[in-house]
Design an enzyme around this catalytic site. Structure first.
Site, mmCIF file in Angstrom:
data_model
loop_
_atom_site.group_PDB
_atom_site.id
_atom_site.type_symbol
_atom_site.label_atom_id
_atom_site.label_comp_id
_atom_site.label_asym_id
_atom_site.label_seq_id
_atom_site.Cartn_x
_atom_site.Cartn_y
_atom_site.Cartn_z
ATOM 1 N N ASP A 124 0.856 -1.182 0.000
ATOM 2 C CA ASP A 124 0.000 0.000 0.000
ATOM 3 C C ASP A 124 0.898 1.240 0.000
ATOM 4 O OD1 ASP A 124 -1.709 2.221 1.061
ATOM 5 O OD2 ASP A 124 -3.187 0.609 1.250
ATOM 6 N N ILE A 125 0.542 2.237 -0.808
ATOM 7 C CA ILE A 125 1.378 3.442 -0.881
ATOM 8 C C ILE A 125 1.180 4.364 0.320
ATOM 9 C CG2 ILE A 125 1.632 3.398 -3.392
ATOM 10 C CD1 ILE A 125 -0.484 5.654 -3.500
ATOM 11 N N ASN B 4 -13.093 -3.551 3.316
ATOM 12 C CA ASN B 4 -14.076 -2.481 3.444
ATOM 13 C C ASN B 4 -15.122 -2.641 2.352
ATOM 14 O OD1 ASN B 4 -12.481 -1.279 5.495
ATOM 15 N ND2 ASN B 4 -11.217 -0.320 3.942
ATOM 16 N N GLU C 11 -12.603 2.827 -0.719
ATOM 17 C CA GLU C 11 -12.211 3.931 -1.589
ATOM 18 C C GLU C 11 -12.024 3.494 -3.031
ATOM 19 O OE1 GLU C 11 -8.804 5.821 0.156
ATOM 20 O OE2 GLU C 11 -9.883 6.303 1.999
ATOM 21 N N VAL C 12 -11.530 2.273 -3.226
ATOM 22 C CA VAL C 12 -11.340 1.732 -4.575
ATOM 23 C C VAL C 12 -12.346 0.609 -4.758
ATOM 24 C CG1 VAL C 12 -9.743 0.613 -6.170
ATOM 25 C CG2 VAL C 12 -8.886 2.332 -4.565
ATOM 26 N N HIS D 289 -10.730 -5.921 -2.408
ATOM 27 C CA HIS D 289 -9.356 -6.086 -1.941
ATOM 28 C C HIS D 289 -9.332 -6.311 -0.436
ATOM 29 C CE1 HIS D 289 -10.263 -1.767 -1.694
ATOM 30 N NE2 HIS D 289 -9.341 -1.667 -0.749
ATOM 31 N N HIS E 254 -6.877 -5.843 2.965
ATOM 32 C CA HIS E 254 -5.717 -5.193 3.551
ATOM 33 C C HIS E 254 -5.086 -6.197 4.514
ATOM 34 C CE1 HIS E 254 -6.866 -0.966 2.451
ATOM 35 N NE2 HIS E 254 -8.056 -1.539 2.379
#
Length: 114
Positions: free
Chosen positions: A29-30, A86, A94-95, A99, A101
């Protein structure tokens, strides 16, 4: 329109990839929320957890197998880690490409603060 994750899968956007097979990609993750913060994504576009279909059961299993392998490779399997997904706005998504985490590398605190 393709999500940022699809662009990473297609190598249109760079990422630090830590795991890949024919169904799953995982990368750093950035904006990490822990010393180890990996995003594990299916190569198939699935917008949210609500959009998982019965035919995706094997793919979701592949994602969890990848998480376990990544945790072992990064040395966080023994002390522990957290896996978060999420879903939609109130869940903090958010995306809109499913996915997980993978968070670890330190003792993690409570999920909610209010």
């Amino acid at each position: 329109m393709a999500t940022i994750f699809t662009k990473i899968i297609n190598r249109e956007i760079p990422a630090t990839i830590v795991y890949e097979n024919d169904k799953v990609l995982a990368f750093k993750d950035i904006n990490p929320a822990a010393p180890i913060h990996i995003l594990v994504v299916p190569k198939k576009e699935i917008p949210t957890i609500n959009d998982i279909k019965p035919e995706d059961k094997e793919l979701i299993g592949e994602m969890y197998l990848a998480i376990g392998e990544i945790a072992r490779e990064l040395g966080i399997d023994k002390e522990g880690y957290r896996v978060i997904t999420n879903c939609n706005e109130y869940g903090g998504q958010e995306v809109f490409h499913l996915h997980f985490h993978l968070l670890g590398g330190k003792r993690l605190g409570a999920l909610l603060t209010d």
